[in-house]
Design a protein around this motif. Structure first.
Motif, PDB file in Angstrom:
ATOM      1  N   TYR A  40     -35.191  80.248  -6.961  1.00 14.56           N
ATOM      2  CA  TYR A  40     -34.879  81.413  -7.773  1.00 14.56           C
ATOM      3  C   TYR A  40     -33.533  81.235  -8.472  1.00 14.56           C
ATOM      4  CZ  TYR A  40     -38.592  83.461  -4.999  1.00 14.56           C
ATOM      5  OH  TYR A  40     -39.788  83.711  -4.412  1.00 14.56           O
ATOM      6  N   PRO A  41     -33.408  81.705  -9.699  1.00 10.67           N
ATOM      7  CA  PRO A  41     -32.145  81.575 -10.443  1.00 10.67           C
ATOM      8  C   PRO A  41     -31.086  82.544  -9.916  1.00 10.67           C
ATOM      9  CG  PRO A  41     -33.708  82.851 -11.712  1.00 10.67           C
ATOM     10  CD  PRO A  41     -34.449  82.352 -10.492  1.00 10.67           C
ATOM     11  N   PRO A  42     -29.809  82.259 -10.180  1.00  7.81           N
ATOM     12  CA  PRO A  42     -28.755  83.188  -9.767  1.00  7.81           C
ATOM     13  C   PRO A  42     -29.002  84.578 -10.349  1.00  7.81           C
ATOM     14  CG  PRO A  42     -27.800  81.130 -10.517  1.00  7.81           C
ATOM     15  CD  PRO A  42     -29.266  81.066 -10.830  1.00  7.81           C
ATOM     16  N   GLY A  43     -28.771  85.602  -9.531  1.00  7.21           N
ATOM     17  CA  GLY A  43     -28.981  86.974  -9.969  1.00  7.21           C
ATOM     18  C   GLY A  43     -30.333  87.537  -9.569  1.00  7.21           C
ATOM     19  N   HIS A  44     -31.292  86.674  -9.277  1.00 11.56           N
ATOM     20  CA  HIS A  44     -32.600  87.136  -8.807  1.00 11.56           C
ATOM     21  C   HIS A  44     -32.425  87.717  -7.416  1.00 11.56           C
ATOM     22  CE1 HIS A  44     -36.745  86.910  -7.304  1.00 11.56           C
ATOM     23  NE2 HIS A  44     -37.106  86.933  -8.576  1.00 11.56           N
ATOM     24  N   PHE A  45     -33.162  88.770  -7.058  1.00 10.28           N
ATOM     25  CA  PHE A  45     -32.913  89.429  -5.777  1.00 10.28           C
ATOM     26  C   PHE A  45     -33.236  88.549  -4.573  1.00 10.28           C
ATOM     27  CE2 PHE A  45     -37.216  90.740  -6.840  1.00 10.28           C
ATOM     28  CZ  PHE A  45     -37.898  90.652  -5.638  1.00 10.28           C
ATOM     29  N   HIS A  46     -33.986  87.466  -4.747  1.00  8.32           N
ATOM     30  CA  HIS A  46     -34.235  86.537  -3.644  1.00  8.32           C
ATOM     31  C   HIS A  46     -33.172  85.441  -3.568  1.00  8.32           C
ATOM     32  CE1 HIS A  46     -37.995  88.005  -2.110  1.00  8.32           C
ATOM     33  NE2 HIS A  46     -38.580  87.955  -3.285  1.00  8.32           N
ATOM     34  N   SER A  47     -32.344  85.321  -4.585  1.00  9.90           N
ATOM     35  CA  SER A  47     -31.341  84.264  -4.627  1.00  9.90           C
ATOM     36  C   SER A  47     -30.058  84.704  -3.926  1.00  9.90           C
ATOM     37  CB  SER A  47     -31.011  83.898  -6.080  1.00  9.90           C
ATOM     38  OG  SER A  47     -29.950  82.975  -6.117  1.00  9.90           O
TER      39      SER A  47
END
Length: 81
Positions: A40-47
């Motif tokens: 997941y990219p930075p800022g995604h809630f799973h990241s």
């Protein structure tokens, strides 16, 4: 050797252009390393990583100070601390 490769080789002989090209390659390698190690990219809630640009955009909203030390719905027992 193609014209594109010849131009690239000639341009890379110039110190400034060479440093720009090397920094571009380094950034591409960092992105590849990131995507090889994270789904997941930075800022995604799973990241676990934050999106720094988004934080900077909302800085005043996020870091605003409240006069009271209360959190809605939670008794912090501030007088006992």
């Amino acid at each position: 050797m193609s014209i594109k490769n010849s131009l690239k080789a000639a341009m890379n002989k110039l110190p400034y252009v060479r440093s720009l090209y090397q920094s571009k390659l380094r950034l591409e390698a960092e992105k590849k390393e990131y995507w090889d190690n994270a789904y997941y990219p930075p800022g995604h809630f799973h990241s676990p990583l934050v999106a720094v640009d988004e934080i900077r955009e909302r800085e005043s909203e996020i870091w605003k100070t409240e006069d009271n030390g209360d959190i809605a719905g939670i008794d912090m027992h501030a007088s006992h601390q």
